[in-house]
Design a protein around this motif. Structure first.
Motif, short mmCIF file in Angstrom:
data_model
loop_
_atom_site.label_atom_id
_atom_site.label_comp_id
_atom_site.label_asym_id
_atom_site.label_seq_id
_atom_site.Cartn_x
_atom_site.Cartn_y
_atom_site.Cartn_z
N GLN A 176 0.87 -1.18 0.00
CA GLN A 176 0.00 0.00 0.00
C GLN A 176 0.90 1.22 0.00
OE1 GLN A 176 -2.24 -0.47 3.61
NE2 GLN A 176 -4.06 -1.14 2.48
N PRO A 177 0.51 2.28 -0.69
CA PRO A 177 1.32 3.49 -0.66
C PRO A 177 1.43 4.03 0.76
CG PRO A 177 -0.45 3.67 -2.29
CD PRO A 177 -0.71 2.43 -1.51
N LEU A 178 2.58 4.62 1.08
CA LEU A 178 2.79 5.21 2.40
C LEU A 178 2.86 6.72 2.27
CD1 LEU A 178 5.53 2.88 3.96
CD2 LEU A 178 3.23 3.28 4.89
N VAL A 179 2.12 7.42 3.14
CA VAL A 179 2.17 8.87 3.13
C VAL A 179 3.19 9.32 4.18
CG1 VAL A 179 0.85 11.00 3.41
CG2 VAL A 179 -0.26 8.95 2.47
N TRP A 180 4.09 10.15 3.74
CA TRP A 180 5.21 10.57 4.59
C TRP A 180 5.23 12.09 4.60
CZ3 TRP A 180 11.07 10.92 4.30
CH2 TRP A 180 11.68 10.31 5.39
N ALA A 181 5.36 12.68 5.78
CA ALA A 181 5.26 14.14 5.84
C ALA A 181 6.33 14.76 6.72
CB ALA A 181 3.88 14.55 6.37
N LEU A 182 6.71 15.99 6.36
CA LEU A 182 7.51 16.83 7.24
C LEU A 182 6.54 17.72 8.00
CD1 LEU A 182 9.96 18.43 8.33
CD2 LEU A 182 10.03 19.66 6.14
N VAL A 183 6.62 17.63 9.33
CA VAL A 183 5.68 18.38 10.16
C VAL A 183 6.44 19.41 10.99
CG1 VAL A 183 4.01 18.22 12.07
CG2 VAL A 183 4.02 16.51 10.24
N ARG A 184 5.97 20.63 10.96
CA ARG A 184 6.58 21.69 11.78
C ARG A 184 5.69 21.99 12.98
NH1 ARG A 184 10.87 22.92 8.98
NH2 ARG A 184 10.75 23.03 6.71
N PHE A 185 6.35 22.44 14.06
CA PHE A 185 5.62 22.67 15.31
C PHE A 185 5.74 24.13 15.72
CE2 PHE A 185 6.71 18.28 14.96
CZ PHE A 185 5.60 17.61 15.44
N PRO A 186 4.67 24.68 16.31
CA PRO A 186 4.67 26.11 16.62
C PRO A 186 5.83 26.49 17.53
CG PRO A 186 2.54 25.08 17.16
CD PRO A 186 3.45 24.00 16.71
N GLY A 187 6.57 27.50 17.14
CA GLY A 187 7.65 28.03 17.97
C GLY A 187 8.96 27.29 17.85
N ALA A 188 8.99 26.21 17.08
CA ALA A 188 10.22 25.41 17.02
C ALA A 188 10.91 25.56 15.67
CB ALA A 188 9.90 23.94 17.27
N ARG A 189 12.24 25.60 15.69
CA ARG A 189 13.02 25.55 14.46
C ARG A 189 13.34 24.10 14.17
NH1 ARG A 189 18.81 28.58 13.79
NH2 ARG A 189 17.51 30.44 13.79
N GLY A 190 12.96 23.66 12.99
CA GLY A 190 13.18 22.26 12.63
C GLY A 190 11.85 21.58 12.40
N GLY A 191 11.73 20.33 12.79
CA GLY A 191 10.51 19.58 12.58
C GLY A 191 10.79 18.10 12.64
N LEU A 192 9.76 17.31 12.37
CA LEU A 192 9.93 15.85 12.38
C LEU A 192 9.34 15.28 11.10
CD1 LEU A 192 8.75 14.95 16.01
CD2 LEU A 192 11.12 15.04 15.17
N VAL A 193 9.93 14.21 10.62
CA VAL A 193 9.34 13.47 9.50
C VAL A 193 8.77 12.16 10.03
CG1 VAL A 193 10.60 14.39 7.53
CG2 VAL A 193 11.64 12.61 8.92
N HIS A 194 7.58 11.81 9.55
CA HIS A 194 6.99 10.53 9.93
C HIS A 194 5.83 10.23 8.99
CE1 HIS A 194 7.01 7.16 12.62
NE2 HIS A 194 7.83 7.77 13.45
N PHE A 195 5.21 9.08 9.25
CA PHE A 195 4.07 8.68 8.42
C PHE A 195 2.81 9.43 8.84
CE2 PHE A 195 6.92 4.97 8.78
CZ PHE A 195 7.35 4.95 7.47
N VAL A 196 1.83 9.48 7.93
CA VAL A 196 0.53 10.11 8.22
C VAL A 196 -0.56 9.06 8.00
CG1 VAL A 196 -1.04 12.00 7.68
CG2 VAL A 196 1.42 12.31 7.37
N THR A 239 10.74 5.38 16.40
CA THR A 239 9.59 4.54 16.07
C THR A 239 8.61 4.41 17.24
OG1 THR A 239 11.10 2.73 16.52
CG2 THR A 239 10.63 3.18 14.21
N ASP A 240 8.92 5.03 18.40
CA ASP A 240 7.91 5.16 19.46
C ASP A 240 6.80 6.10 19.01
OD1 ASP A 240 9.36 3.50 21.06
OD2 ASP A 240 10.11 5.06 22.40
N ILE A 241 7.11 6.93 18.02
CA ILE A 241 6.04 7.68 17.34
C ILE A 241 5.54 6.76 16.23
CG2 ILE A 241 5.54 9.67 15.86
CD1 ILE A 241 7.74 11.19 17.37
N LEU A 242 4.22 6.51 16.21
CA LEU A 242 3.68 5.61 15.18
C LEU A 242 3.41 6.36 13.89
CD1 LEU A 242 1.20 3.54 17.39
CD2 LEU A 242 3.36 2.75 16.40
N TYR A 243 2.76 7.54 14.05
CA TYR A 243 2.40 8.33 12.88
C TYR A 243 1.81 9.65 13.34
CZ TYR A 243 -1.92 5.89 14.14
OH TYR A 243 -2.96 5.37 14.85
N PHE A 244 1.55 10.52 12.38
CA PHE A 244 0.76 11.73 12.65
C PHE A 244 -0.68 11.43 12.23
CE2 PHE A 244 4.97 13.58 11.35
CZ PHE A 244 5.32 14.10 12.58
#
Lengths: 386, 148
Positions: B92-112, B140-145
């Motif tokens: 199955q196709p996997l959706v992968w995203a770069l997510v930014r968080f308020p006030g933070a420089r940087g972000g995290l990548v993970h599945f959606v 990987t303790d983060i499962l997804y967004f």
């Protein structure tokens, strides 16, 4: 070319495994060097980093990976790599950034995180061998050094105990180095001769350990150096040279490529008689015999004479030619490229009069440091003046 | 036989045990033990780094102040993967995203956790963690967004 000075140096502990990442080690070493120079990262025009094979850290494009910890973000930045020779070569690359006028201040940061590589960093070293002609024989990289050491001993009729004296001297010198991994105030020649044989004539205590560590230098143009430092140490000459990877082509008893690199550096520094003029030297000493080999390659004594100088105490810290006063790779540790801290860094501290308990007597004016690497075929040499 | 001469098989057999590092160790522990994202704050530049670092890459200040970053962020970039890291077709196709968080420089990548046709840039999402007790202090303790 413009004159270039070292105005600050820093280094982390050298340890088998540090809790810091490679980037974090780079940051710590850089901060120490910047603090000693009395400047901030925002004053830095360009950054050079040096690191040995990516296979140690287990991160490809290690230069790019380390860039934010090394202060490279948003600046001209490059990584250089000449195996163990990086220990002096990245400082040479930093020198040309400033000498050329491209940068007024260049930060040089070297790093190695060998603890990542399992079952042992030797696994990565093994792939320096030719994959078709040598790898199928499953050699350990130590084998090649064992042959070189044996050839050196045979050509000059050198006793193993005279080589072991180097390990004893350096591991004892390292007692005075705050970053040292393998200092030993009580080690004896017998300890070295009784240690485990790995590949004759190389024994356990003839070798430096794998390490994690980072080191950094601040290089500056003349006007900046005079403004910020009361004890700038000038880079008077640089040299480097590579021999063929077909190492079977040369006689292993003498490192001709080291002599060529040394002549290049002495020529630029206008040192006509290195035996008379050099006050302190940091030759590359990953094995005890390499210090001897390199003293001869650096033209600081005749071929085969270095063991005699060692036996007579000439190379002790208070001898006529203090050699590896830092404690060297044998005593302080061998995080390949990061050994810059005990080669270029040590000569800087010695000539600036900042070497503390390691300070050689008589306020030395002329120092030489040297690194060595790739498939025992490359050398980099720097001549420095107070 | 000709083929035997033309090639020699070998492999680079090393494996790696990486160091999480001073900042990484705390970051991963906070995820495992408290299910929260922690960044480091640079008072001089007034930024929070996520993932955290012990230094500011701009001014080189040493960073000792830790700040909690909200578990909710905004999708900044998306890809939909049809092949895996070996180039094989995914079931199955996997959706992968770069997510930014308020006030933070940087972000995290993970599945959606959304079908590809429902994912949009600018969408608000939150972090979904593995169940307490099953976490192992890894990314990987983060499962997804998931969408808020």
């Amino acid at each position: 070319m413009r004159r270039v000075a070292v105005i600050g140096a820093g280094m982390t502990l050298f340890r088998r495994r540090l809790l810091e990442t490679g980037k974090e080690m780079c940051y710590q070493a850089s901060q120490m060097a910047l603090a000693e120079a009395g400047i901030e990262l925002t004053d830095v025009d360009a950054v050079v980093t040096g690191s040995a094979p990516d296979a140690f850290d287990g991160v490809h494009m290690k230069g790019e990976y380390l860039s934010d910890g090394a202060g490279g973000v948003g600046r001209p930045y490059m990584r250089v790599f000449t195996g163990g020779g990086t220990g002096c070569f990245s400082a040479i690359a930093g020198w040309w950034h400033v000498a050329s006028g491209l940068a007024d201040i260049c930060l040089v940061v070297n790093e190695e995180k060998m603890s990542s590589c399992h079952p042992h960093p030797q696994t990565a070293f093994g792939h320096i061998w030719d994959p078709i002609l040598e790898r199928p024989l499953k050699p350990n990289l130590i084998w090649i050094f064992a042959m070189e050491m044996n050839r050196y001993m045979t050509a000059h009729n050198i006793k193993k105990e005279d080589i072991a004296r180097v390990a004893v001297k350096n591991k004892r010198n390292a007692v005075d180095h705050p970053c040292a991994q393998l200092a030993d105030p009580n080690i004896t020649v017998e300890d070295v001769l009784d240690s485990e044989v790995l590949a004759w004539p190389v024994q356990r205590l003839d070798i430096s350990p794998p390490s994690d560590g980072a080191s950094a230098l601040v290089l500056a143009s003349e006007d900046i150096a005079r403004r910020y430092s009361e004890t700038p140490v000038w880079i008077s000459g640089v040299g480097w040279c590579i021999d063929s990877t077909m190492w079977t082509n040369r006689d292993l008893y003498f490192p001709e490529y080291v002599a060529r690199a040394a002549k290049m550096a002495y020529g630029m520094a206008k040192v006509d008689d290195p035996r008379r003029d050099v006050d302190v030297v940091e030759p590359y000493d990953p094995f005890d015999y390499k210090e001897l080999h390199h003293l001869e390659g650096l033209l600081l004594c005749d071929k085969g004479e270095a063991p005699k100088l060692t036996r007579e105490g000439v190379t002790e810290r208070d001898g006529e030619l203090p050699t590896c006063p830092s404690g060297g790779l044998l005593g302080v540790g061998n995080p390949i490229a990061a050994t810059m801290g005990i080669k270029v860094g040590e000569i800087y501290w010695q000539l600036a009069g900042k070497a503390g308990k390691r300070q050689v007597p008589g306020s030395p004016q002329l120092g030489v440091c040297q690194a060595w690497g790739d498939l025992m075929q490359f050398s980099s040499v720097i001549v420095m003046r107070a | 036989m000709a083929d035997e001469v033309r090639r020699w098989r070998g492999d680079m057999e090393a494996y790696y045990i990486y160091t999480a590092g001073v900042a990484g160790d705390r970051f991963l522990r906070e995820i495992r033990d408290n299910g929260r994202l922690m960044g480091t704050y640079c008072p001089r530049c007034d930024v929070i780094y996520l993932p955290p670092r012990i230094y500011c890459e701009t001014c080189f200040s040493e960073l000792n102040e830790w700040e909690e970053v909200p578990n909710k962020g905004v999708i900044d970039a998306i890809t939909v993967a049809y092949v895996n890291d070996k180039g094989e077709r995914l079931p199955q196709p996997l959706v992968w995203a770069l997510v930014r968080f308020p006030g933070a420089r940087g972000g995290l990548v993970h599945f959606v956790s959304l079908p590809e046709e429902d994912v949009r840039e600018g969408m608000e999402v939150e972090v979904v963690y593995r169940r307490t007790g099953r976490r192992e202090a890894a990314i990987t303790d983060i499962l997804y967004f998931k969408p808020v």
